[in-house]
Every structure is written in C-alpha cells, then in structure tokens.
Design an enzyme around this catalytic site. Structure first.
Site, PDB file in Angstrom:
ATOM      1  N   GLN A   1      -2.359 -19.174   2.650  1.00 31.99           N
ATOM      2  CA  GLN A   1      -1.902 -19.479   1.281  1.00 31.99           C
ATOM      3  C   GLN A   1      -0.646 -18.701   0.901  1.00 31.99           C
ATOM      4  O   GLN A   1       0.028 -19.033  -0.069  1.00 31.99           O
ATOM      5  CB  GLN A   1      -3.004 -19.130   0.260  1.00 31.99           C
ATOM      6  CG  GLN A   1      -4.226 -19.982   0.404  1.00 31.99           C
ATOM      7  CD  GLN A   1      -5.473 -19.305  -0.144  1.00 31.99           C
ATOM      8  OE1 GLN A   1      -5.884 -19.579  -1.251  1.00 31.99           O
ATOM      9  NE2 GLN A   1      -6.078 -18.438   0.641  1.00 31.99           N
TER      10      GLN A   1
ATOM     11  N   GLY B   1      -6.866 -15.181  -4.659  1.00 27.70           N
ATOM     12  CA  GLY B   1      -6.624 -15.144  -6.103  1.00 27.70           C
ATOM     13  C   GLY B   1      -6.940 -13.801  -6.742  1.00 27.70           C
ATOM     14  O   GLY B   1      -6.853 -13.644  -7.940  1.00 27.70           O
TER      15      GLY B   1
ATOM     16  N   LYS C   1       0.814  -1.219   0.000  1.00 30.11           N
ATOM     17  CA  LYS C   1       0.000   0.000   0.000  1.00 30.11           C
ATOM     18  C   LYS C   1       0.847   1.268   0.000  1.00 30.11           C
ATOM     19  O   LYS C   1       0.448   2.274   0.563  1.00 30.11           O
ATOM     20  CB  LYS C   1      -0.970  -0.022   1.170  1.00 30.11           C
ATOM     21  CG  LYS C   1      -0.338  -0.287   2.492  1.00 30.11           C
ATOM     22  CD  LYS C   1      -1.380  -0.334   3.581  1.00 30.11           C
ATOM     23  CE  LYS C   1      -0.665  -0.368   4.899  1.00 30.11           C
ATOM     24  NZ  LYS C   1      -1.135  -1.196   5.889  1.00 30.11           N
TER      25      LYS C   1
ATOM     26  N   ASP D   1      -1.625 -15.103  -7.155  1.00 30.11           N
ATOM     27  CA  ASP D   1      -2.805 -15.011  -8.030  1.00 30.11           C
ATOM     28  C   ASP D   1      -2.515 -15.538  -9.443  1.00 30.11           C
ATOM     29  O   ASP D   1      -3.442 -15.873 -10.182  1.00 30.11           O
ATOM     30  CB  ASP D   1      -3.283 -13.554  -8.116  1.00 30.11           C
ATOM     31  CG  ASP D   1      -3.501 -12.940  -6.743  1.00 30.11           C
ATOM     32  OD1 ASP D   1      -3.798 -13.692  -5.796  1.00 30.11           O
ATOM     33  OD2 ASP D   1      -3.363 -11.708  -6.613  1.00 30.11           O
TER      34      ASP D   1
HETATM   35  O1  F6P Z   1      -2.466 -10.479  -4.476  1.00 28.77           O
HETATM   36  C1  F6P Z   1      -2.221 -11.387  -3.473  1.00 28.77           C
HETATM   37  C2  F6P Z   1      -3.351 -11.419  -2.469  1.00 28.77           C
HETATM   38  O2  F6P Z   1      -3.034 -12.414  -1.498  1.00 28.77           O
HETATM   39  C3  F6P Z   1      -4.720 -11.661  -3.062  1.00 28.77           C
HETATM   40  O3  F6P Z   1      -4.940 -13.005  -3.422  1.00 28.77           O
HETATM   41  C4  F6P Z   1      -5.597 -11.145  -1.944  1.00 28.77           C
HETATM   42  O4  F6P Z   1      -6.842 -10.711  -2.452  1.00 28.77           O
HETATM   43  C5  F6P Z   1      -4.807  -9.983  -1.402  1.00 28.77           C
HETATM   44  O5  F6P Z   1      -3.457 -10.182  -1.799  1.00 28.77           O
HETATM   45  C6  F6P Z   1      -4.854  -9.812   0.084  1.00 28.77           C
HETATM   46  O6  F6P Z   1      -4.203  -8.640   0.416  1.00 28.77           O
HETATM   47  P1  F6P Z   1      -3.757  -8.262   1.899  1.00 28.77           P
HETATM   48  O7  F6P Z   1      -2.465  -8.982   2.181  1.00 28.77           O
HETATM   49  O8  F6P Z   1      -3.595  -6.791   1.873  1.00 28.77           O
HETATM   50  O9  F6P Z   1      -4.839  -8.714   2.827  1.00 28.77           O
END
Ligand code: F6P
Length: 363
Positions: free
Chosen positions: A289, A185, A79, A142
């Site tokens: 995951q 994903g 971010k 993903d």
């Molecule tokens: O892009 C990788 C991912 O793990 C996605 O599969 C998921 O939607 C997102 O990142 C989750 O993001 P965060 O780690 O900010 O919760």
C-alpha cells in the site's frame, strides 16, 4: 529575508507522491525564484553526519519520471526522533543540537519538511530550538492529519486496497470462501472504509466502531440466505480482538526492534471459520500500500503542495503546514495542524454511505 538556498527532506514512512512534491518544489523554487534546492537524505538522520548527507538538486529532478516513481528519492526514516535518538547500546539520546548544527552547516535559508503528524511535530520543535524557517507538507497513507482533507499517499493506498478486493472477489466466488483483507492505517480506519466501499466489501471492521462476532456471523448468514456463496471482509490493522487486545508484530534489524500493528486479519479469519464453519482465507496487504505508482490524485496533490510550500517561503510565512480544503490548497499554523487527530467519524458521510449500501461494521 533574501532567500537563496532552501532544504527539503522527507520524514516518516514513505508513500506514493513524495517525489511529485520534491519535483514541484524544485521546479518552482529554481524555475521561478532562482533558488538553490538542497535535498537532505534520510530525514533528519541525514543532518547527523559530518558533512550532512545532502545533494544540491538539479534539472534531472524535473523529469516526468518523478511523477510516476513511488517512494522518495531522498530516502527517509521513521525511527530517528532526534530528541530521543536510539543509540547502539539501547539508550535514547537527545541529538537535536547536532541536527540543527547539520542544518546550519548546509547554509540554508529555509526548510521544507514532508511528513506525518509525528514528523511534523519533531520538525517544529527543531525549528523553534534552532531558529529554522520551516514549512511542512502532510503525507501519510493513514490520512489521519486533521487540518487537511487528504494527505499525500492516501489515494494510492486506497487504490491498492481496492485493487486487492477486485482480485479477491473472483477467487472468493469461485471457491465459495470468505476472504479477509487486512489493510494498514495505523490507528485510523480510513483506508479500510474507503477501499471497503469502493471494492464492494460486505463487512468493514475499523478501530472506530466496536464489533461483535455474533453480528458478523448474522450478516454472513443473511448473505448466504440471499444466495451469496462468498463474502469480502476488510479489516483495518488497528482493530482489536473482540475482548479489546491489540495485535502487533515486532520487526527486528535496522539497529532497533520496532513494533507495528499486524495480524488482526488472521485472528478475524480464524474466528469466522471457527464460529460459522465458512472456509476463510486471509490476505495481509502490508507495504504494498505504500509503494507503487502514485495515483493521479497523489501526483496532483504533491505538485500543488510543493508549489504552495515554496510560495510560503517566498512570502516569509513560516511555521505553517500546507493543506487541502474545499477544492483548494491552503496553509495552517503547524500548532493547529497537529492539534487534531482525524480518525473516522462513525457518524460521517462514508460510514452512512456504507450502512446505506448494506455493508456491516459488525456492530
Ligand atoms: O504510518 C504509515 C504506516 O504504513 C502505517 O499504516 C503502518 O502501521 C506503519 O506505517 C508501518 O510502519 P513500518 O514501515 O515501520 O513497518
């Protein structure tokens, strides 16, 4: 250009296999070319501090424990877009010049950036603006980057989701339940599709194929008629409600509220229970995951990508992304790499395989 010192950073969500890339880059850059390798902490955010948050890597990185270790020893962020950096007062500010100044302060001749398509696009913009010699390495569970057949982290995520189905099947059968597993994903259904086939799911729901509960009910009824007392349903997080609403969750803290997908599994489980009367339970796999011990394929891919990225720098070939294609490591211009988003092909081999096995997509 005589290369003496290169930087490496990880950007975006972590995944299994990142440390294998870092290890390979150091091994090849230091061992073969004699370069210094500087690890930049927390993605481009590490270049915003004075002095930059960075460590010159040493032979400790060569240990085989790096291959086994999930996450990234360098840290990362998903971010911190420097072109729209979120400030404490909620405003977004362009801090790209500061990032470039941080890079310059480290005295680097080239940079290896490991990221998903979003991070790679940001790094390319920074490189163009700041004259940075950039090579990138694709990572994302993903697996949605078009120019590479597979990206780092995907295989381990699929293994974890498959393990989850392996664990759910016996308890589903013991209790005569419908088990719903929600997997990550982002906007693509690759994890759900691969793990669904490998883990013996009865129904796979992915964002690329529209579903109807009437079809799901019919499939569950057909399974029951054939004597099955349980069912396994795997749902990709970006699947929408039947009437097309995305289900998301907002996460606080960390200085900025973040919205991600999450919750569709509970919706699907509740609707199946309501419509069919089946007893359902829902498991949301989440960040399990992303962490964990990298599977061999992610260790291999990370090692191969790391070595190739260093060779690109040695050859003076920049603005490129390494990729996997037809059993080989190749490299492509970054523009081409990020131009094509790779969702699941509804006519592709894996969807046809699943249909051939009698798995339902709810369509
Ligand atoms: O892009 C990788 C991912 O793990 C996605 O599969 C998921 O939607 C997102 O990142 C989750 O993001 P965060 O780690 O900010 O919760």
């Amino acid at each position: 250009m005589a290369v003496k010192r290169i930087g490496i950073l990880t950007s975006g969500g972590d995944c299994a296999g990142l440390n294998a890339v870092i290890r390979a880059v150091y091994a090849h850059a230091r061992g073969h070319f004699g370069w210094e390798v500087v690890g930049i902490h927390n993605g481009t955010a590490g270049l915003l501090t004075t002095p930059p948050e960075a460590t010159t890597l040493d032979d400790r990185v060569l240990g085989s424990d790096m291959l086994r270790q999930g996450g990234t020893i360098l840290g990362t962020t998903n971010k911190g877009d420097p072109f729209a950096f979120p400030m404490d007062d909620g405003k977004k500010v362009d801090r790209s010049a500061e990032v470039i100044a941080g890079y310059r302060a480290l005295g680097l001749d080239a940079l290896i950036g490991i990221g998903g398509d979003g991070s790679i696009a940001i790094l390319q913009r920074l490189a163009r603006q700041g004259g940075i010699n950039l090579v990138t390495v694709p990572k994302t569970i993903d697996n949605d980057i078009g120019a590479t057949e597979v990206s780092i982290g995907f295989e381990t995520a699929v293994q974890t989701a498959t393990d989850a189905l392996d664990h759910l099947q016996p308890t589903a059968a013991s209790h005569s339940r419908v088990m719903v597993l929600e997997v990550m994903g982002r906007d693509a259904g690759h994890i759900a599709l691969s793990a669904g086939i490998a883990g013996g799911a009865d129904i796979i729901l992915i964002p690329e194929i529209a579903y109807r509960f009437s079809a799901i009910e019919a499939h569950l009824a057909a399974l029951r008629d054939r004597g099955r007392n349980f069912a396994l349903v795997i749902v990709a997080e970006a699947v929408k409600t039947e009437d097309g609403q995305a289900i998301t969750a907002v996460h606080g803290g960390g200085g900025q509220a973040v919205q991600t997908y999450g919750g569709i599994g509970h919706y699907v489980g509740a609707e199946i229970a309501r419509r069919s009367g089946a007893e359902t339970r829902v498991t949301v796999l989440g960040h399990v995951q992303r962490g964990g011990t990298p599977e061999p394929k992610d260790r291999l891919l990370g090692s191969a990508f790391g070595v190739h990225a260093v060779d690109l720098i040695a050859a003076g070939r920049f603005d490129r992304m390494v990729a996997w294609s037809e059993r080989a490591v190749i490299d492509v211009p970054i523009d081409a790499a990020i131009a094509r988003y790779q969702a699941v092909d509804p006519q592709g081999a894996l969807v046809r395989t699943a249909r051939g096995l009698g798995i339902s997509f709810g369509d």
